[in-house]
Each structure stands twice: as C-alpha cells, then as structure tokens.
Design an enzyme around this catalytic site. Sequence first.
Site, PDB file in Angstrom:
ATOM      1  N   LYS A  52      42.237  54.576  51.037  1.00  0.00           N
ATOM      2  CA  LYS A  52      42.688  54.874  49.676  1.00  0.00           C
ATOM      3  C   LYS A  52      42.855  56.375  49.433  1.00  0.00           C
ATOM      4  O   LYS A  52      43.594  56.772  48.532  1.00  0.00           O
ATOM      5  CB  LYS A  52      41.738  54.255  48.645  1.00  0.00           C
ATOM      6  CG  LYS A  52      41.597  52.742  48.748  1.00  0.00           C
ATOM      7  CD  LYS A  52      42.924  52.035  48.820  1.00  0.00           C
ATOM      8  CE  LYS A  52      42.864  50.532  48.962  1.00  0.00           C
ATOM      9  NZ  LYS A  52      42.005  49.979  50.023  1.00  0.00           N
ATOM     10  N   TYR A 267      39.680  36.171  49.419  1.00  0.00           N
ATOM     11  CA  TYR A 267      39.293  37.580  49.329  1.00  0.00           C
ATOM     12  C   TYR A 267      37.772  37.740  49.211  1.00  0.00           C
ATOM     13  O   TYR A 267      37.140  37.168  48.322  1.00  0.00           O
ATOM     14  CB  TYR A 267      39.963  38.238  48.123  1.00  0.00           C
ATOM     15  CG  TYR A 267      39.604  39.695  47.986  1.00  0.00           C
ATOM     16  CD1 TYR A 267      40.069  40.625  48.900  1.00  0.00           C
ATOM     17  CD2 TYR A 267      38.778  40.137  46.959  1.00  0.00           C
ATOM     18  CE1 TYR A 267      39.731  41.971  48.791  1.00  0.00           C
ATOM     19  CE2 TYR A 267      38.437  41.479  46.848  1.00  0.00           C
ATOM     20  CZ  TYR A 267      38.909  42.379  47.767  1.00  0.00           C
ATOM     21  OH  TYR A 267      38.569  43.703  47.668  1.00  0.00           O
ATOM     22  N   TYR A 293      37.921  43.732  54.923  1.00  0.00           N
ATOM     23  CA  TYR A 293      39.259  44.094  55.413  1.00  0.00           C
ATOM     24  C   TYR A 293      39.287  44.208  56.948  1.00  0.00           C
ATOM     25  O   TYR A 293      39.869  43.378  57.644  1.00  0.00           O
ATOM     26  CB  TYR A 293      39.701  45.418  54.781  1.00  0.00           C
ATOM     27  CG  TYR A 293      39.815  45.393  53.292  1.00  0.00           C
ATOM     28  CD1 TYR A 293      40.994  44.960  52.682  1.00  0.00           C
ATOM     29  CD2 TYR A 293      38.766  45.797  52.471  1.00  0.00           C
ATOM     30  CE1 TYR A 293      41.115  44.946  51.297  1.00  0.00           C
ATOM     31  CE2 TYR A 293      38.880  45.784  51.085  1.00  0.00           C
ATOM     32  CZ  TYR A 293      40.057  45.361  50.508  1.00  0.00           C
ATOM     33  OH  TYR A 293      40.175  45.339  49.149  1.00  0.00           O
TER      34      TYR A 293
END
Length: 336
Positions: A52, A267, A293
Amino acid sequence: MQLVRHPRLPLLEGPTPIQRLSRLEHALGVADGPGLYVKRDDLMGLGGGGNKLRKLEYLLGEARAQGCDTFITTGARQSNHARLSAAASARAGMACELVLTDTVPRDDEAYRRNGNVLLDRLFGATVHRHPAGTDALAAAQDRAAALTVAGRRPYVVGSGGSSPLGCLGYAACAAEIKRQEGELGLRFARVVIPNGSSGTHAGLAAGLKALGDDPARVTSFTVLAPLCNAIENSRQLAERTLHLLDPDAAIQEADIVVRGDQLGGGYGVPTEAMFDAVRLVARTEGLLLDPVYGGKAFAGLLAAIDSGEWREGGPLLFVMTGGLPGLFAYEPALRG
Ligand SMILES: *Cc1c(COP(=O)(O)O)cnc(C)c1O
C-alpha cells in the site's frame, strides 16, 4: 511513461530487492529449474512496510497538492492499507481517519485488538468501526462532509487505496521490475501476486502495457472477490490507470490473468494450503508471508509448480506484498 506529471510523496527508500529462493527450490525439487524469485515489497522502512505504500505515494502526493489536512480511507478491521495510511499520514503531517468494517467472520481477542488494530492506534489514527454490510465509502464520505463543515480539508479514498491514481504506484513498480530484469540478465515468465482490491494487478498490468511489455505476464490469485468480479475489477481498473499514462492505449481481455483456486471460504478465511505455504516459506527461507494475501497466493504458486504447469517457461517472480502484522491477528488459528 507519464508518471512525472503526477505529484508523489516519497515514502520508499528506493527499489525493493529481488532475491532468489534457493533453499525453497531445493525443498521443492526444482533446483535445476529456471528459478523462483521474490520481490521484497514487504521490505520498506515506514510503518512496517507493504504494497500500500506504493499507492500512498501518489494518493498522499495528490492530497498534499490539493492542500488537504486529513486522509480518510476504509477497510476491513485488520486492513494493512488502513495501518499504512495511518503511518504515511503521520509521516506527511496529516490527520488520518479510518472507517473499518467487520467483514471477516473472526471475533477473537487477537483479531479484534492485535496486529494492524494495535498499530492503527499507535500511529494516532481515529478509528470508526462499523458492522459488516455497512457501505464504508459512503460512511467515509459522510465523515468527510462533517469535517469540511468544521473547516477541515479531507481527502477520501476507498479500500486498498485502489483508485487509478493509487494504482500508478504499481505502474512505477512495473518499470522498476523491468530495470531489475535488465540488471539480473533475465526475464520473468510470470509475476505472481495476490489480488484483493485489484490495484496491484491493475497497476502492474497498466505499467507493463504502457512500456510496450506483456501485461499477461502478471498472474494474480483472488483472495477477496469471486473470480468473475476480480477479473472485471482488475480489467476496468487497469484500463483507467493506463488512461492516466497513455490515453491512446487499451487493455484487452487476454491481458488480465486472474485465478480463483485459492479463495477458499472467502476474504480473511484461512485455508490449509495457506497455512502450509506460510510455514514452508518461513522454515526454508526465514521469510514471512501473511495469512490473508501472500499466504494464499503463494499456495497457488506452489500448486501450479507442483502440477507441472509452471515448471517450464522461465523464472517466476513472486511479489511479497507485506502484511506481517496479520500473523499476530491470526495467532489462535496459527497456534495449532
Ligand atoms: C492489500 C494487500 C494486497 C492486495 O493488493 P490489492 O492492490 O488490494 O489487490 C496484497 N497483500 C497485502 C499484504 C495487502 O495488504
């Protein structure tokens, strides 16, 4: 590429290293193969690091250029993007507000308090918690409206920082990978990544396309959206990102390669293959993948090597995207 037109707030120290996983290649019995490499996008000095930060360089660059004083974003309770937004805002001298939703079906002490949640507060962010099903972006925009009335200047971006502008961070990373390929004297047959909000995939694909390279070298494993949606999100976002770089270029359907075989229960829901991948990489290489992830995407890479599908064709590059604090949030699940 027309990256220099966009204001950027530098948050990385320079290119992240690419390293070969020789011990893992031995353990997998592919030591005489074309090579398995990682790009260490987990290795950044700010806020614990992670993918990010590449997006936040452009998002905070724009926020600062617009004279904003408060950065507002959204995510799941254990969002790495939220944590890195809080850290990067602190570095930029801006306030940070996080709208976090309880989308992951975990409610133990570690998930509620440890990992990224602990760090959000250390970095001084204001956290607004909402139940699953809340429209987080609408809540963020409502909060921004209230702050504006109070005389503040908020900047809002949605989950994962995956606006086309944020994706430019990974278009720049595509150029970085191509430079490193030149230095290493090799060309990766595949660049493998996790796919959450699709910004990492979209940015890399748009960057490769803008550089006249092949975007289909990128393979992502969706860990969030069902496969059809992940493909469509990635394609649309790549198209919009590419538009910022080269208004005349276009993304084709065949440019976007997403796989759906590691999503499991959805998720943030662990899979056995994820646990196996996290342990294998930790024990052979001393490297840490995260459970949401990287663990799932690496499990996909291992399955594709194991099936023989990816044994030929050239070296593989797995992008380690960070997320280490997530391991602490999943302590009860990792204990066994
Ligand atoms: C957000 C995130 C991803 C996924 O990136 P997207 O751009 O949202 O697809 C991958 N790994 C980690 C550790 C992340 O925090």
